[in-house]
Write a protein that holds these residues in place. Sequence first.
Motif, PDB file in Angstrom:
ATOM      1  N   ARG A  33       0.816  -1.212   0.000  1.00 55.58           N
ATOM      2  CA  ARG A  33       0.000   0.000   0.000  1.00 55.58           C
ATOM      3  C   ARG A  33       0.848   1.258   0.000  1.00 55.58           C
ATOM      4  O   ARG A  33       0.399   2.314  -0.433  1.00 55.58           O
ATOM      5  CB  ARG A  33      -0.939   0.002   1.210  1.00 55.58           C
ATOM      6  CG  ARG A  33      -1.934  -1.141   1.199  1.00 55.58           C
ATOM      7  CD  ARG A  33      -2.894  -1.100   2.349  1.00 55.58           C
ATOM      8  NE  ARG A  33      -2.231  -1.219   3.646  1.00 55.58           N
ATOM      9  CZ  ARG A  33      -2.859  -1.520   4.779  1.00 55.58           C
ATOM     10  NH1 ARG A  33      -4.174  -1.741   4.763  1.00 55.58           N
ATOM     11  NH2 ARG A  33      -2.199  -1.619   5.916  1.00 55.58           N
ATOM     12  N   GLU A  92       5.483  -0.312   3.879  1.00 53.83           N
ATOM     13  CA  GLU A  92       5.218  -1.745   3.786  1.00 53.83           C
ATOM     14  C   GLU A  92       6.237  -2.435   2.883  1.00 53.83           C
ATOM     15  O   GLU A  92       6.794  -3.484   3.236  1.00 53.83           O
ATOM     16  CB  GLU A  92       3.816  -1.981   3.234  1.00 53.83           C
ATOM     17  CG  GLU A  92       2.711  -1.673   4.208  1.00 53.83           C
ATOM     18  CD  GLU A  92       1.347  -2.108   3.701  1.00 53.83           C
ATOM     19  OE1 GLU A  92       0.373  -1.968   4.462  1.00 53.83           O
ATOM     20  OE2 GLU A  92       1.244  -2.601   2.555  1.00 53.83           O
ATOM     21  N   ARG A 136       1.398  -4.503   9.363  1.00 54.07           N
ATOM     22  CA  ARG A 136       0.139  -3.763   9.425  1.00 54.07           C
ATOM     23  C   ARG A 136      -0.488  -3.756  10.807  1.00 54.07           C
ATOM     24  O   ARG A 136      -1.248  -2.845  11.136  1.00 54.07           O
ATOM     25  CB  ARG A 136      -0.838  -4.352   8.393  1.00 54.07           C
ATOM     26  CG  ARG A 136      -0.424  -4.035   6.956  1.00 54.07           C
ATOM     27  CD  ARG A 136      -1.233  -4.815   5.930  1.00 54.07           C
ATOM     28  NE  ARG A 136      -0.796  -4.471   4.569  1.00 54.07           N
ATOM     29  CZ  ARG A 136      -1.208  -5.088   3.479  1.00 54.07           C
ATOM     30  NH1 ARG A 136      -2.070  -6.115   3.569  1.00 54.07           N
ATOM     31  NH2 ARG A 136      -0.751  -4.704   2.282  1.00 54.07           N
ATOM     32  N   SER A 137      -0.147  -4.740  11.598  1.00 58.03           N
ATOM     33  CA  SER A 137      -0.681  -4.782  12.970  1.00 58.03           C
ATOM     34  C   SER A 137       0.215  -4.022  13.951  1.00 58.03           C
ATOM     35  O   SER A 137      -0.086  -3.937  15.135  1.00 58.03           O
ATOM     36  CB  SER A 137      -0.828  -6.225  13.435  1.00 58.03           C
ATOM     37  OG  SER A 137       0.448  -6.856  13.563  1.00 58.03           O
ATOM     38  N   LEU A 141       3.768  -8.951   6.131  1.00 58.74           N
ATOM     39  CA  LEU A 141       2.900  -7.793   5.917  1.00 58.74           C
ATOM     40  C   LEU A 141       1.826  -7.701   7.001  1.00 58.74           C
ATOM     41  O   LEU A 141       1.495  -6.610   7.479  1.00 58.74           O
ATOM     42  CB  LEU A 141       2.234  -7.881   4.548  1.00 58.74           C
ATOM     43  CG  LEU A 141       2.981  -7.287   3.364  1.00 58.74           C
ATOM     44  CD1 LEU A 141       2.178  -7.460   2.088  1.00 58.74           C
ATOM     45  CD2 LEU A 141       3.304  -5.813   3.601  1.00 58.74           C
TER      46      LEU A 141
END
Length: 340
Positions: A117, A121, A337-338, A333
């Motif tokens: 995104r 990332e 993202r977490s 990923l």
Amino acid sequence: MLHIKFIGACFAGTLAVLVPAAFPVKADPIELKLAFFAAESTDTFKYGIKPFVDSVNSEGSGLVHITVFADGALGKTLAEQPSMVLEGTADIAWVVPGQTPYRFPDNQLIEMPGIFRDLREGTLAYTHLVAAGALRGYQDFFVIAAYTSAPSIIHSRRPIQSLAALKGQKIRTNNPIEATALERLGALPTIIPASRLADAIDRGAVDGAVVSPTGLFQFGAAQTARNHYLLGVGAAPLVVVMSRKKFESLPEPAQALIRKYSGERAAAAWIESFGATEKASMRKIETDEQRIVIEPSLADAAAAQQTFRSMIDSWVAESAHNKELLRLLEADLAAVRSGQ
């Protein structure tokens, strides 16, 4: 008198032996040559190379010193950069893996459209996969830094209002994966190094280019390409590599110093600095009244993502290795993202 002269001579000889021992000659630092194909004024150099070089040279004073050879002084062709390192023309180099896909075959996954995104990332996932030794092609290199650009978008001389408008347009791409994605969307892709991007658009050799927002300005295409279709096509992997043989030949303190400013530390600096530049470049595009900026419709965005997913699925189906690599990437990923 002879006795006095003898004593004096002995004293002088003793002093000559003792002085060098008391004041040893300081060894010169180990010199390392770093090759960069473009100018030191570029954002990729300022944020992707300079922090590392400055840190090593400052902390390693008297131990190791990196001299930068910019503007292609050691070799301008991007495809030659890995070979220059392995052959000893340079000790360190900025490499665009997409220009030598045969050397870094697993980078196809990093280049796949629709996965990352943003720059953060892509850079973190790439850094982690390299550190884990999961990617083929890196065994002969010590990887100082593994970065990605922000997802590339389409910049063109003519307005692109929709996916359908891409049909038949000649579009510059960075690597074979981007070329495949554009071809499946109806365009006529051609792989051209970023350094030749502006000239290709100016001469009409291509109608537009896939490149990140910063790349548009950095490589001089912004004046001609004033139409922007905000379809994220894929992130471009970028690495700073050193010959592993050369790295392992260094004394341990020099190796430790290079390690200190490599990997996660280099990635964090790139995310903060070049990431901010990518965002600023995107704002510059969106707020310039002389530019036409088109956001893909929901239907076009969904159609493009379906095309991108089919590319990933086809790549995964090629081997168990590819399937495992995607699993590792998706797990990483999810952690990124977490916030882990």
